[in-house]
Scaffold this motif. Structure first.
Motif, PDB file in Angstrom:
ATOM      1  N   SER A   1       0.828  -1.213   0.000  1.00 49.69           N
ATOM      2  CA  SER A   1       0.000   0.000   0.000  1.00 49.69           C
ATOM      3  C   SER A   1       0.863   1.264   0.000  1.00 49.69           C
ATOM      4  O   SER A   1       0.567   2.239  -0.709  1.00 49.69           O
ATOM      5  N   ILE A   2       1.941   1.244   0.780  1.00 44.73           N
ATOM      6  CA  ILE A   2       2.861   2.397   0.783  1.00 44.73           C
ATOM      7  C   ILE A   2       3.534   2.523  -0.580  1.00 44.73           C
ATOM      8  O   ILE A   2       3.689   3.625  -1.123  1.00 44.73           O
ATOM      9  N   GLY A   3       3.943   1.383  -1.153  1.00 47.64           N
ATOM     10  CA  GLY A   3       4.542   1.404  -2.483  1.00 47.64           C
ATOM     11  C   GLY A   3       3.591   1.966  -3.526  1.00 47.64           C
ATOM     12  O   GLY A   3       4.000   2.716  -4.424  1.00 47.64           O
ATOM     13  N   TYR A   4       2.314   1.606  -3.412  1.00 49.34           N
ATOM     14  CA  TYR A   4       1.302   2.122  -4.337  1.00 49.34           C
ATOM     15  C   TYR A   4       1.216   3.648  -4.230  1.00 49.34           C
ATOM     16  O   TYR A   4       1.179   4.364  -5.243  1.00 49.34           O
ATOM     17  N   ALA A   5       1.170   4.145  -2.997  1.00 43.71           N
ATOM     18  CA  ALA A   5       1.069   5.596  -2.785  1.00 43.71           C
ATOM     19  C   ALA A   5       2.292   6.320  -3.344  1.00 43.71           C
ATOM     20  O   ALA A   5       2.180   7.375  -3.986  1.00 43.71           O
TER      21      ALA A   5
ATOM     22  N   GLY B   1      -4.275  -7.017 -14.945  1.00 45.03           N
ATOM     23  CA  GLY B   1      -4.891  -6.108 -13.982  1.00 45.03           C
ATOM     24  C   GLY B   1      -4.736  -6.572 -12.540  1.00 45.03           C
ATOM     25  O   GLY B   1      -3.631  -6.769 -12.039  1.00 45.03           O
ATOM     26  N   MET B   2      -5.870  -6.769 -11.844  1.00 43.48           N
ATOM     27  CA  MET B   2      -5.858  -7.179 -10.446  1.00 43.48           C
ATOM     28  C   MET B   2      -5.151  -8.508 -10.248  1.00 43.48           C
ATOM     29  O   MET B   2      -4.484  -8.722  -9.237  1.00 43.48           O
ATOM     30  N   TRP B   3      -5.278  -9.407 -11.222  1.00 37.33           N
ATOM     31  CA  TRP B   3      -4.635 -10.710 -11.086  1.00 37.33           C
ATOM     32  C   TRP B   3      -3.115 -10.582 -11.072  1.00 37.33           C
ATOM     33  O   TRP B   3      -2.425 -11.398 -10.467  1.00 37.33           O
ATOM     34  N   ALA B   4      -2.593  -9.564 -11.753  1.00 36.36           N
ATOM     35  CA  ALA B   4      -1.149  -9.342 -11.729  1.00 36.36           C
ATOM     36  C   ALA B   4      -0.678  -8.980 -10.324  1.00 36.36           C
ATOM     37  O   ALA B   4       0.404  -9.375  -9.892  1.00 36.36           O
ATOM     38  N   VAL B   5      -1.504  -8.204  -9.605  1.00 34.04           N
ATOM     39  CA  VAL B   5      -1.161  -7.855  -8.220  1.00 34.04           C
ATOM     40  C   VAL B   5      -1.255  -9.091  -7.335  1.00 34.04           C
ATOM     41  O   VAL B   5      -0.376  -9.341  -6.497  1.00 34.04           O
ATOM     42  N   PHE B   6      -2.314  -9.885  -7.532  1.00 29.10           N
ATOM     43  CA  PHE B   6      -2.517 -11.072  -6.695  1.00 29.10           C
ATOM     44  C   PHE B   6      -1.408 -12.100  -6.924  1.00 29.10           C
ATOM     45  O   PHE B   6      -0.716 -12.514  -5.988  1.00 29.10           O
ATOM     46  N   PHE B   7      -1.229 -12.519  -8.172  1.00 30.26           N
ATOM     47  CA  PHE B   7      -0.234 -13.556  -8.464  1.00 30.26           C
ATOM     48  C   PHE B   7       1.193 -13.009  -8.437  1.00 30.26           C
ATOM     49  O   PHE B   7       2.151 -13.773  -8.297  1.00 30.26           O
ATOM     50  N   GLY B   8       1.312 -11.672  -8.586  1.00 34.48           N
ATOM     51  CA  GLY B   8       2.651 -11.080  -8.505  1.00 34.48           C
ATOM     52  C   GLY B   8       3.282 -11.292  -7.148  1.00 34.48           C
ATOM     53  O   GLY B   8       4.503 -11.283  -7.008  1.00 34.48           O
TER      54      GLY B   8
ATOM     55  N   PRO C   1       4.514  -0.161  -6.307  1.00 36.25           N
ATOM     56  CA  PRO C   1       4.860   1.069  -7.030  1.00 36.25           C
ATOM     57  C   PRO C   1       4.303   1.122  -8.449  1.00 36.25           C
ATOM     58  O   PRO C   1       3.813   2.166  -8.888  1.00 36.25           O
ATOM     59  N   LEU C   2       4.363  -0.004  -9.169  1.00 38.13           N
ATOM     60  CA  LEU C   2       3.924   0.008 -10.559  1.00 38.13           C
ATOM     61  C   LEU C   2       2.411   0.188 -10.666  1.00 38.13           C
ATOM     62  O   LEU C   2       1.920   0.869 -11.572  1.00 38.13           O
ATOM     63  N   ALA C   3       1.676  -0.426  -9.743  1.00 35.55           N
ATOM     64  CA  ALA C   3       0.219  -0.221  -9.749  1.00 35.55           C
ATOM     65  C   ALA C   3      -0.125   1.241  -9.523  1.00 35.55           C
ATOM     66  O   ALA C   3      -1.073   1.773 -10.117  1.00 35.55           O
ATOM     67  N   GLY C   4       0.645   1.917  -8.684  1.00 40.69           N
ATOM     68  CA  GLY C   4       0.434   3.345  -8.475  1.00 40.69           C
ATOM     69  C   GLY C   4       0.799   4.168  -9.693  1.00 40.69           C
ATOM     70  O   GLY C   4       0.078   5.102 -10.065  1.00 40.69           O
ATOM     71  N   VAL C   5       1.920   3.844 -10.313  1.00 40.87           N
ATOM     72  CA  VAL C   5       2.351   4.569 -11.512  1.00 40.87           C
ATOM     73  C   VAL C   5       1.316   4.435 -12.628  1.00 40.87           C
ATOM     74  O   VAL C   5       1.011   5.397 -13.336  1.00 40.87           O
TER      75      VAL C   5
ATOM     76  N   LYS D   1      -9.438  -1.684  -6.345  1.00 39.26           N
ATOM     77  CA  LYS D   1      -9.046  -2.921  -7.016  1.00 39.26           C
ATOM     78  C   LYS D   1      -7.700  -3.407  -6.493  1.00 39.26           C
ATOM     79  O   LYS D   1      -7.502  -4.600  -6.218  1.00 39.26           O
ATOM     80  N   PHE D   2      -6.770  -2.454  -6.374  1.00 47.22           N
ATOM     81  CA  PHE D   2      -5.441  -2.810  -5.872  1.00 47.22           C
ATOM     82  C   PHE D   2      -5.525  -3.354  -4.454  1.00 47.22           C
ATOM     83  O   PHE D   2      -4.866  -4.342  -4.110  1.00 47.22           O
ATOM     84  N   LEU D   3      -6.336  -2.727  -3.611  1.00 41.92           N
ATOM     85  CA  LEU D   3      -6.423  -3.133  -2.210  1.00 41.92           C
ATOM     86  C   LEU D   3      -6.963  -4.554  -2.076  1.00 41.92           C
ATOM     87  O   LEU D   3      -6.434  -5.350  -1.289  1.00 41.92           O
ATOM     88  N   ILE D   4      -8.013  -4.879  -2.853  1.00 47.31           N
ATOM     89  CA  ILE D   4      -8.579  -6.229  -2.784  1.00 47.31           C
ATOM     90  C   ILE D   4      -7.533  -7.271  -3.178  1.00 47.31           C
ATOM     91  O   ILE D   4      -7.315  -8.270  -2.476  1.00 47.31           O
ATOM     92  N   ALA D   5      -6.876  -7.045  -4.325  1.00 47.43           N
ATOM     93  CA  ALA D   5      -5.868  -7.991  -4.795  1.00 47.43           C
ATOM     94  C   ALA D   5      -4.673  -8.048  -3.856  1.00 47.43           C
ATOM     95  O   ALA D   5      -4.093  -9.117  -3.613  1.00 47.43           O
ATOM     96  N   ASN D   6      -4.319  -6.906  -3.292  1.00 50.63           N
ATOM     97  CA  ASN D   6      -3.181  -6.821  -2.388  1.00 50.63           C
ATOM     98  C   ASN D   6      -3.437  -7.606  -1.105  1.00 50.63           C
ATOM     99  O   ASN D   6      -2.597  -8.403  -0.657  1.00 50.63           O
ATOM    100  N   VAL D   7      -4.611  -7.394  -0.508  1.00 45.69           N
ATOM    101  CA  VAL D   7      -4.934  -8.080   0.747  1.00 45.69           C
ATOM    102  C   VAL D   7      -5.034  -9.591   0.532  1.00 45.69           C
ATOM    103  O   VAL D   7      -4.451 -10.383   1.287  1.00 45.69           O
ATOM    104  N   LEU D   8      -5.770  -9.992  -0.502  1.00 50.67           N
ATOM    105  CA  LEU D   8      -5.926 -11.430  -0.757  1.00 50.67           C
ATOM    106  C   LEU D   8      -4.581 -12.077  -1.097  1.00 50.67           C
ATOM    107  O   LEU D   8      -4.250 -13.148  -0.585  1.00 50.67           O
TER     108      LEU D   8
END
Length: 221
Positions: free
Chosen positions: A69-73, A110-117, A129-133, A140-147
């Protein structure tokens, strides 16, 4: 003092904090060995009664989610110049080729890249960071990030913990077989290496150029 005895003196809270901190910094975008730290700590918890695997998994999950989340910001605020700066500081991890590969993954999945990443070392560093950029919607990011963080951290901790418990039980039961196997492997390796060294020395000796014969001195009148 034996290493195992020393590890048993380390407070569990220090292990929890270290795991959460390293994974959080890695998720933030700093290339650190978060997965190695988590695996080592989970294996230690299987042999150290003071380290609770549930608390360990929770700390790892929290570090992953908060760090991402910090990286996203940071990525959302820094934009493309941030990627260029990271490429200059960490060329091995943030090269143009790696960034392009991560971008294609995000654009396609998309979201799956965050989840499986979370399960891929390269994308685990890039995800936040890339999701933020790329301006991915935060919800969307938060859901994939938490899961992704919970499944990766909790799953890794559980698997390594139970593998460690089973392995310790097996080694206690068959420890003498392991010792014999280790001795045999060591002796065999030593003999093979010695044989190869002798063969290499013999080959080098036969390939050594013959010494040049001295040229005859012309006779003088």
């Amino acid at each position: 003092m034996h290493v195992q005895e020393w590890l048993e003196t380390v407070p569990a809270v220090s292990i929890y904090a270290l795991v959460g901190l390293v994974i959080g910094l890695e998720s933030l975008g700093i290339p650190l060995p978060g997965e190695i730290i988590l695996v080592s700590a989970a294996l230690l918890s299987s042999q150290h009664a003071g380290i609770d695997p549930f608390v360990l998994g929770a700390c790892a999950s929290a570090g992953a989610v908060i760090g991402d989340s910090i990286g996203y910001a940071i990525g959302r605020k820094g934009g493309r110049p941030l990627l260029a700066w990271l490429g200059a500081k960490f060329p091995r991890h943030f090269s143009e080729g790696h960034i392009a590969t991560a971008e294609r993954s995000f654009e396609k999945w998309g979201m799956w890249a965050v989840f499986f990443g979370r399960f891929v070392a390269l994308l685990r560093i890039f995800a936040g960071p890339l999701a933020g950029v790329l301006r991915m919607p935060y919800w969307k990011f938060l859901i994939a990030n938490v899961l992704g963080g919970i499944v990766w951290a909790g799953g890794t901790t559980a698997v390594i913990y139970y593998v460690g418990v089973v392995a310790e039980s097996w080694l206690k039961r068959f420890s003498w077989l392991g010792l014999v196997a280790a001795v045999l492997i060591g002796v065999t390796s030593m003999l093979v290496l010695r044989r190869k060294a002798k063969k290499a020395a013999a080959t080098a000796e036969t390939q050594k150029p013959a010494a040049a014969e001295p040229e005859p001195v012309p006779a003088t009148d």
